[in-house]
Design a protein around this motif. Structure first.
Motif, PDB file in Angstrom:
ATOM      1  N   UNK A 380      65.248   3.343  53.321  1.00  0.00           N
ATOM      2  CA  UNK A 380      64.554   2.810  54.481  1.00  0.00           C
ATOM      3  C   UNK A 380      65.280   3.073  55.790  1.00  0.00           C
ATOM      4  N   UNK A 381      66.528   3.564  55.740  1.00  0.00           N
ATOM      5  CA  UNK A 381      67.262   3.833  56.968  1.00  0.00           C
ATOM      6  C   UNK A 381      68.308   4.900  56.707  1.00  0.00           C
ATOM      7  N   UNK A 382      68.846   5.466  57.795  1.00  0.00           N
ATOM      8  CA  UNK A 382      69.908   6.467  57.707  1.00  0.00           C
ATOM      9  C   UNK A 382      71.260   5.804  57.880  1.00  0.00           C
ATOM     10  N   UNK A 383      72.204   6.165  57.037  1.00  0.00           N
ATOM     11  CA  UNK A 383      73.556   5.617  57.131  1.00  0.00           C
ATOM     12  C   UNK A 383      74.366   6.500  58.069  1.00  0.00           C
ATOM     13  N   UNK A 384      74.890   5.902  59.147  1.00  0.00           N
ATOM     14  CA  UNK A 384      75.662   6.627  60.141  1.00  0.00           C
ATOM     15  C   UNK A 384      77.164   6.401  60.007  1.00  0.00           C
ATOM     16  N   UNK A 385      77.573   5.284  59.444  1.00  0.00           N
ATOM     17  CA  UNK A 385      78.996   4.965  59.319  1.00  0.00           C
ATOM     18  C   UNK A 385      79.206   4.135  58.062  1.00  0.00           C
ATOM     19  N   UNK A 386      80.423   4.171  57.548  1.00  0.00           N
ATOM     20  CA  UNK A 386      80.741   3.476  56.308  1.00  0.00           C
ATOM     21  C   UNK A 386      82.223   3.109  56.327  1.00  0.00           C
ATOM     22  N   UNK A 387      82.542   1.904  55.899  1.00  0.00           N
ATOM     23  CA  UNK A 387      83.942   1.440  55.931  1.00  0.00           C
ATOM     24  C   UNK A 387      84.141   0.372  54.864  1.00  0.00           C
ATOM     25  N   UNK A 388      85.281   0.445  54.158  1.00  0.00           N
ATOM     26  CA  UNK A 388      85.674  -0.598  53.215  1.00  0.00           C
ATOM     27  C   UNK A 388      86.323  -1.760  53.966  1.00  0.00           C
ATOM     28  N   UNK A 389      86.161  -2.954  53.438  1.00  0.00           N
ATOM     29  CA  UNK A 389      86.892  -4.106  53.948  1.00  0.00           C
ATOM     30  C   UNK A 389      88.376  -3.887  53.660  1.00  0.00           C
ATOM     31  N   UNK A 390      89.221  -4.133  54.675  1.00  0.00           N
ATOM     32  CA  UNK A 390      90.616  -3.678  54.627  1.00  0.00           C
ATOM     33  C   UNK A 390      91.542  -4.577  53.834  1.00  0.00           C
ATOM     34  N   UNK A 391      91.079  -5.676  53.291  1.00  0.00           N
ATOM     35  CA  UNK A 391      91.974  -6.588  52.576  1.00  0.00           C
ATOM     36  C   UNK A 391      91.695  -6.639  51.079  1.00  0.00           C
ATOM     37  N   UNK A 392      90.635  -5.984  50.620  1.00  0.00           N
ATOM     38  CA  UNK A 392      90.327  -5.952  49.193  1.00  0.00           C
ATOM     39  C   UNK A 392      89.353  -4.809  48.950  1.00  0.00           C
ATOM     40  N   UNK A 393      89.047  -4.578  47.672  1.00  0.00           N
ATOM     41  CA  UNK A 393      88.074  -3.546  47.293  1.00  0.00           C
ATOM     42  C   UNK A 393      86.715  -4.161  46.983  1.00  0.00           C
ATOM     43  N   UNK A 394      86.447  -5.328  47.526  1.00  0.00           N
ATOM     44  CA  UNK A 394      85.239  -6.051  47.154  1.00  0.00           C
ATOM     45  C   UNK A 394      84.042  -5.677  48.015  1.00  0.00           C
ATOM     46  N   UNK A 396      81.916  -3.424  51.074  1.00  0.00           N
ATOM     47  CA  UNK A 396      81.711  -2.127  51.730  1.00  0.00           C
ATOM     48  C   UNK A 396      80.654  -2.316  52.805  1.00  0.00           C
ATOM     49  N   UNK A 397      80.936  -1.796  54.012  1.00  0.00           N
ATOM     50  CA  UNK A 397      80.029  -1.949  55.146  1.00  0.00           C
ATOM     51  C   UNK A 397      79.301  -0.634  55.401  1.00  0.00           C
ATOM     52  N   UNK A 398      77.982  -0.736  55.716  1.00  0.00           N
ATOM     53  CA  UNK A 398      77.177   0.422  56.096  1.00  0.00           C
ATOM     54  C   UNK A 398      76.638   0.202  57.503  1.00  0.00           C
ATOM     55  N   UNK A 399      76.818   1.183  58.368  1.00  0.00           N
ATOM     56  CA  UNK A 399      76.192   1.157  59.682  1.00  0.00           C
ATOM     57  C   UNK A 399      74.999   2.089  59.690  1.00  0.00           C
ATOM     58  N   UNK A 400      73.858   1.647  60.217  1.00  0.00           N
ATOM     59  CA  UNK A 400      72.614   2.399  60.131  1.00  0.00           C
ATOM     60  C   UNK A 400      72.084   2.722  61.517  1.00  0.00           C
ATOM     61  N   UNK A 401      70.938   3.422  61.535  1.00  0.00           N
ATOM     62  CA  UNK A 401      70.268   3.740  62.792  1.00  0.00           C
ATOM     63  C   UNK A 401      69.149   2.757  63.095  1.00  0.00           C
ATOM     64  N   UNK A 402      69.148   1.623  62.406  1.00  0.00           N
ATOM     65  CA  UNK A 402      68.144   0.575  62.632  1.00  0.00           C
ATOM     66  C   UNK A 402      68.813  -0.733  63.042  1.00  0.00           C
ATOM     67  N   UNK A 403      69.919  -0.653  63.769  1.00  0.00           N
ATOM     68  CA  UNK A 403      70.735  -1.760  64.290  1.00  0.00           C
ATOM     69  C   UNK A 403      71.151  -2.763  63.217  1.00  0.00           C
ATOM     70  N   UNK A 404      71.294  -2.282  62.003  1.00  0.00           N
ATOM     71  CA  UNK A 404      71.672  -3.147  60.886  1.00  0.00           C
ATOM     72  C   UNK A 404      73.011  -2.683  60.323  1.00  0.00           C
ATOM     73  N   UNK A 405      73.890  -3.648  60.074  1.00  0.00           N
ATOM     74  CA  UNK A 405      75.135  -3.406  59.351  1.00  0.00           C
ATOM     75  C   UNK A 405      75.063  -4.220  58.072  1.00  0.00           C
ATOM     76  N   UNK A 406      75.063  -3.525  56.958  1.00  0.00           N
ATOM     77  CA  UNK A 406      74.941  -4.209  55.679  1.00  0.00           C
ATOM     78  C   UNK A 406      76.317  -4.389  55.036  1.00  0.00           C
ATOM     79  N   UNK A 407      76.531  -5.568  54.498  1.00  0.00           N
ATOM     80  CA  UNK A 407      77.765  -5.911  53.810  1.00  0.00           C
ATOM     81  C   UNK A 407      77.463  -5.962  52.318  1.00  0.00           C
ATOM     82  N   UNK A 408      77.991  -4.988  51.585  1.00  0.00           N
ATOM     83  CA  UNK A 408      77.677  -4.824  50.158  1.00  0.00           C
ATOM     84  C   UNK A 408      78.852  -5.290  49.310  1.00  0.00           C
ATOM     85  N   UNK A 409      78.549  -6.140  48.328  1.00  0.00           N
ATOM     86  CA  UNK A 409      79.556  -6.629  47.380  1.00  0.00           C
ATOM     87  C   UNK A 409      79.467  -5.768  46.125  1.00  0.00           C
TER      88      UNK A 409
END
Length: 706
Positions: A380-394, A396-409
């Motif tokens: 449903x959207x394009x992923x423009x950026x991606x980053x892991x949370x820096x204190x654990x491997x739990x 993962x953040x996705x930045x999109x072109x629909x002003x949404x940042x998703x936090x995935x466990x």
């Protein structure tokens, strides 16, 4: 006790078979009036409830007395108190039911019959006032007993008590025999299922062995054919030069041949290319002649997604120089995507890898193979950026072109939260997480960033009209601060290309397309200092070098400097000892690397600047992020890896102290789109390509360079 009914049917069948008709009829008649209810607790409770609903106090007590004689009296003495409490609750439920159904005569009858027996019992003292209470439901003395919770608790407790008794009763031999028979039948079914599983595994193993044997044969044939062709070509070159010059001049041909071998062998496990030694040497009298043939390795190994090829000590000594900065232990090629890779990142602890392709399919996997891996579809959207949370491997953040940042466990395999950017900042171009606090920063812009004019070092190459740096608090899931990068004219803005935190997460450094470097206080999200690398370089050298378009920024290990790499491959170091960066040292990483990096960075967004380069064809269908991570630093910031080589297909390692190239990694078939260096141990480098391949290189630092 679940097999009692089944056993009863077997007994009746046997009686009919033997002709015991009268016995059969008597057995069936007693079975209908069975007070034990086939040892089923729920049926016994239903029988007690039927006496209560009919207000039959005598039948209720008679059936309870039967249960007491049949079962309760045989229990250990410590359970007598529990039996007495169940009897008390049963009689109270009888009174409560009569009260609810306005059977006052039955209540009076109960106390007339059992009043003398219950008199003096402290548990029944207040219940003698029940017939005279106007509203027992709201009376504090009786209110708890009219609730559904009390009735459910009593029913469940009695049910469990009866089940416990039935399960621990000594069983007759016939019933034990039937239970054993059912148990054996269950075990036989389980054994049959296990046999089927074993047969399936054997079949899969045989298929795998056959495939391995076939692949080994192909590799052997390829090694033989490739080695023969290269040896023949080398002998022809040597013979030609010997005839033309009268002496054996083998150094240059051998060097070229060995370079060709090194460039065409992207093996899954290999060692670093060494400095080329002369295959032969010529003394003044032409008496001593020596030659060394190049070793050939099959190219078919590159197609294997996970494989290792070991070499003996003689091979490693031939391919690995003693003075290399790093020792390459393995280089494994993974074919996990069917389209070009746009983003690839190591997790915080380095045990997981997240990769995203042009179809917005994200895969989380491990090179160890311990976990099967996860797939996240984002149609449903394009992923423009991606980053892991820096204190654990739990997370993962996705930045999109629909002003949404998703936090995935990745542990629960679900999106746990969505951060919403402002409407005028739909594109989340970069994300970076704090290494110490539950905070992350991101850059946003309003429209797609154009890179058709990358060499201007100005905002002319961008069509964004709004851009901002935003910090988020992960605990409160809210915006912590916003810094707008709008120009005074408000006609355009320059989005941030790179964001990096310092070691304690108190500051971060950013770089944009105009060459501006800014250091922010994360608490206030206000710039502490800022400068332009283009202006700083022109004050030192009138002839401006580099594009001025920032590709990567990072605090040095001691945090006394800022490392900057621009889009043309220019590497800069700025000392922070003064309020403004008056000490500014600039080094070119490499001319070839600069051109390759620049070309690759342009090709990443679909502009093929070199139409004659076949390795860069087919990139125009990709829609990657605004700035793919083309540069990655080692944990100690002493080295960096960036895109280089012919067509930008190789990873190049440079030393930050002098900008010199110290190592090159195995080449991909097409241009690289992303590189990353494991931040935990620093012993792994990840490269990703537009051909959908990912290469994981395991390295160790040479002891000679410690």
């Amino acid at each position: 006790m679940n097999s009692v009914h089944q056993l009863d049917e077997l007994v009746k069948e046997y009686l009919l078979f033997r002709g015991f008709i009268n016995t059969f009829r008597a057995f069936e008649q007693e079975n209908k009036t069975d007070k034990d209810k086939s040892f089923q607790a729920d049926k016994i409770i239903d029988e007690l409830s039927s006496y209560i609903s009919n207000s039959d106090i005598n039948g209720l007590l008679e059936y309870w007395q039967y249960l007491h004689i049949r079962y309760f009296s045989r229990l250990d003495g410590r359970f007598f108190g529990s039996v007495k409490k169940f009897e008390t609750c049963l009689l109270r439920y009888y009174l409560v039911y009569a009260t609810q159904h306005k059977r006052k005569d039955k209540i009076v009858e109960f106390f007339d019959t059992f009043g003398a027996e219950l008199n003096g019992n402290p548990e029944w003292t207040k219940w003698f006032g029940l017939p005279f209470s106007k509203n027992p439901v709201s009376d504090p003395n009786f209110e708890p007993f009219f609730t559904k919770q009390w009735l459910d608790t009593f029913t469940v407790s009695l049910h469990n008590f009866l089940n416990a008794i039935f399960q621990n009763m000594p069983l007759p031999s016939l019933l034990c025999f039937n239970i054993d028979r059912l148990h054996r039948q269950t075990l036989q079914n389980e054994i049959k299922d296990l046999h089927r599983v074993i047969e399936n595994l054997k079949s899969e193993l045989e298929t795998g062995d056959h495939e391995i044997s076939t692949l080994k044969q192909k590799v052997a044939r390829s090694e033989h054919a490739t080695g023969y062709r290269r040896r023949r070509a080398l002998s022809m070159v040597e013979h030609k030069e010997k005839n033309s010059n009268g002496v054996e001049r083998l150094s240059a041909p051998s060097s070229r041949a060995k370079n060709q071998v090194s460039a065409s062998v992207p093996v899954s496990r290999s060692v670093t290319p060494s400095k080329q030694h002369d295959a032969g040497s010529v003394n003044s009298n032409h008496n001593n002649k020596a030659s060394q043939s190049p070793r050939s390795l099959p190219e078919e190994r590159a197609i294997s997604p996970i494989s290792e090829y070991t070499f003996d000590e003689e091979d490693e000594g031939e391919l690995q120089d003693d003075d290399e900065t790093f020792i390459i232990n393995s280089q494994e090629l993974y074919l996990r995507h069917t389209s070009g890779i746009t983003l690839a990142k190591f997790s915080c602890e380095g045990s997981l890898i997240a990769s995203c392709d042009a179809d917005n399919l994200v895969k989380i996997w491990s090179d160890s193979g311990e976990s099967p891996g996860l797939e996240i579809n984002n149609h449903e959207y394009n992923i423009l950026s991606m980053e892991w949370e820096s204190r654990s491997d739990k997370f993962l953040f996705f930045g999109t072109d629909e002003r949404i940042i998703r936090m995935y466990n990745q542990e629960s395999k679900s999106v746990v939260h969505e951060f919403q950017m402002e409407e005028r900042l739909p594109r989340v171009n970069q994300i970076c997480c704090s290494p110490a606090e539950p905070v992350f920063a991101c850059s946003g812009s309003d429209v797609k960033i154009r890179r058709d004019n990358p060499g201007t070092g100005s905002a002319a190459g961008s069509s964004a009209t709004s851009s901002a740096l935003v910090s988020w608090d992960i605990k409160t899931m809210s915006i912590q601060g916003t810094f707008w990068l709008d120009t005074p004219s408000k006609s355009h803005a320059v989005p941030i290309e790179t964001i990096k935190f310092n070691h304690n997460g108190k500051m971060l450094v950013t770089g944009d397309k105009t060459g501006y470097i800014r250091i922010f206080d994360i608490r206030k999200l206000s710039p502490i200092m800022e400068w332009n690398i283009s202006s700083a370089s022109s004050t030192i050298n009138a002839n401006k070098v580099g594009s001025g378009i920032v590709c990567s920024t990072l605090f040095s290990f001691d945090e006394n400097s800022i490392y900057v790499v621009d889009e043309s491959g220019q590497f800069s170091q700025c000392t922070l000892s003064f309020p403004f960066p008056t000490t500014f040292r600039k080094r070119t990483v490499s001319a070839s690397s600069s051109r390759s990096t620049n070309s690759t960075a342009t090709n990443v967004i679909g502009n093929n600047t070199n139409s004659n380069d076949n390795s860069n064809r087919g990139l125009s269908h990709l829609a990657p992020p605004p700035r793919a991570p083309m540069v990655a630093f080692s944990p100690d910031t002493e080295h960096l890896v960036c895109v280089g080589g012919t067509g930008g297909c190789e990873g190049m390692i440079y030393q930050t102290s002098n900008g010199e190239q110290v190592q090159s990694l195995a080449s991909h078939s097409q241009s690289l789109t992303s590189v990353d260096w494991s931040a935990t141990t620093g012993n792994a480098i990840l490269t990703a390509s537009t051909d959908g391949t990912l290469r994981l290189t395991k390295i160790t630092k040479s002891e000679l360079n410690h």
